[in-house]
Scaffold this motif. Sequence first.
Motif, short mmCIF file in Angstrom:
data_model
loop_
_atom_site.label_atom_id
_atom_site.label_comp_id
_atom_site.label_asym_id
_atom_site.label_seq_id
_atom_site.Cartn_x
_atom_site.Cartn_y
_atom_site.Cartn_z
N MET A 1 0.85 -1.19 0.00
CA MET A 1 0.00 0.00 0.00
C MET A 1 0.88 1.23 0.00
O MET A 1 1.88 1.31 0.68
N ASP A 217 -11.68 11.24 -4.59
CA ASP A 217 -11.54 9.78 -4.57
C ASP A 217 -11.39 9.19 -5.96
O ASP A 217 -11.22 7.98 -6.10
N ARG A 237 -8.30 7.18 -0.06
CA ARG A 237 -8.61 5.76 -0.25
C ARG A 237 -10.02 5.43 0.25
O ARG A 237 -10.25 4.35 0.80
N THR A 238 -10.94 6.34 0.12
CA THR A 238 -12.33 6.09 0.46
C THR A 238 -13.17 6.18 -0.81
O THR A 238 -12.64 6.38 -1.91
N PHE A 241 -12.39 4.64 -4.55
CA PHE A 241 -10.98 4.27 -4.68
C PHE A 241 -10.81 2.76 -4.76
O PHE A 241 -11.39 2.00 -3.97
N PRO A 243 -7.34 0.02 -5.42
CA PRO A 243 -5.89 -0.02 -5.62
C PRO A 243 -5.51 -0.23 -7.08
O PRO A 243 -4.55 0.40 -7.57
N VAL A 256 -1.36 10.78 -1.39
CA VAL A 256 -2.40 9.77 -1.19
C VAL A 256 -2.63 9.64 0.31
O VAL A 256 -1.69 9.40 1.07
N ASP A 258 -5.32 8.11 3.57
CA ASP A 258 -6.32 7.10 3.87
C ASP A 258 -7.73 7.69 3.80
O ASP A 258 -8.66 7.02 3.37
#
Length: 271
Positions: A1, A217, A237-238, A241, A243, A256, A258
């Motif tokens: 990550m 996002d 990353r909400t 999003f 990966p 980036v 969280d």
Amino acid sequence: MQSVPSVQSVPSAQSVRAVLIDIDGVLTVSWKPLPGAVEALRAVREAGLGVVLVTNTTSRSGASIAGSLADAGFPVGAEEILTAPAATAGHLAGARVALLNSGDIGADLEQVTLVGDADEEVPDVVLLGGAGPEFGYEALNRAFGRLQRGARLVAMHRNLYWRTDEGLQLDAGAFLAGLEAAAGVEAEVTGKPSQAFFEAALGRLGVGADQALMIGDDVEYDVLAAQRLGITGVLVRTGKFLPQTLERASGTPDHVLDSFADLPALLGLAQ
């Protein structure tokens, strides 16, 4: 990550004068606040930074969105929300428009003349908003026929999907691609990621691109599109999003995080 960048790598709080913020997937999901988002936005406001919420949401008017956010505790007013429908209406002012959209956005489209399904005169524009049950065969075929007869194709956005509390849901971009291919036309996009949309947000704030930060996002339409104009881009990353979407992206976000709750720390703001 991917790790969260250090605070030192972001422009200083003195150089960042304003923040552009996506709503759906950043502040809320299905209009419910994400953890820490209300508090983080309050910290941004208390630091004296300008704020404009930039959204491709086409299911509700700007006033309705502002009301829901205020009810959820977010310190924002209707004048601080820039919607894709409002930007579109300004761009198409005076045009006769055949709208295909899910949701009531009439209050944001007062500058255009909406034509009905039975209107036989070719409209100036076929306009696509957000997808929903209205995007059935009959409606899409009617749009296709109008495009064949000379109407322009305009889309408020190209989003392929968005996240709700029931998971990812298909959006208008999937249908837009089909209409473009079938009619042999290319849509003009008026919401994110269009340059004009971001410039309108900067103009509302009265700042230059180098003084602003965009947080969203969607890596392509929120973050990289803003970075191409010189705005600092922050991906969270909400929301929508994924990966693999970041790995396949056409560029690299400046930062980036969280979640939006981490933005005050990135900017060095007290909470």
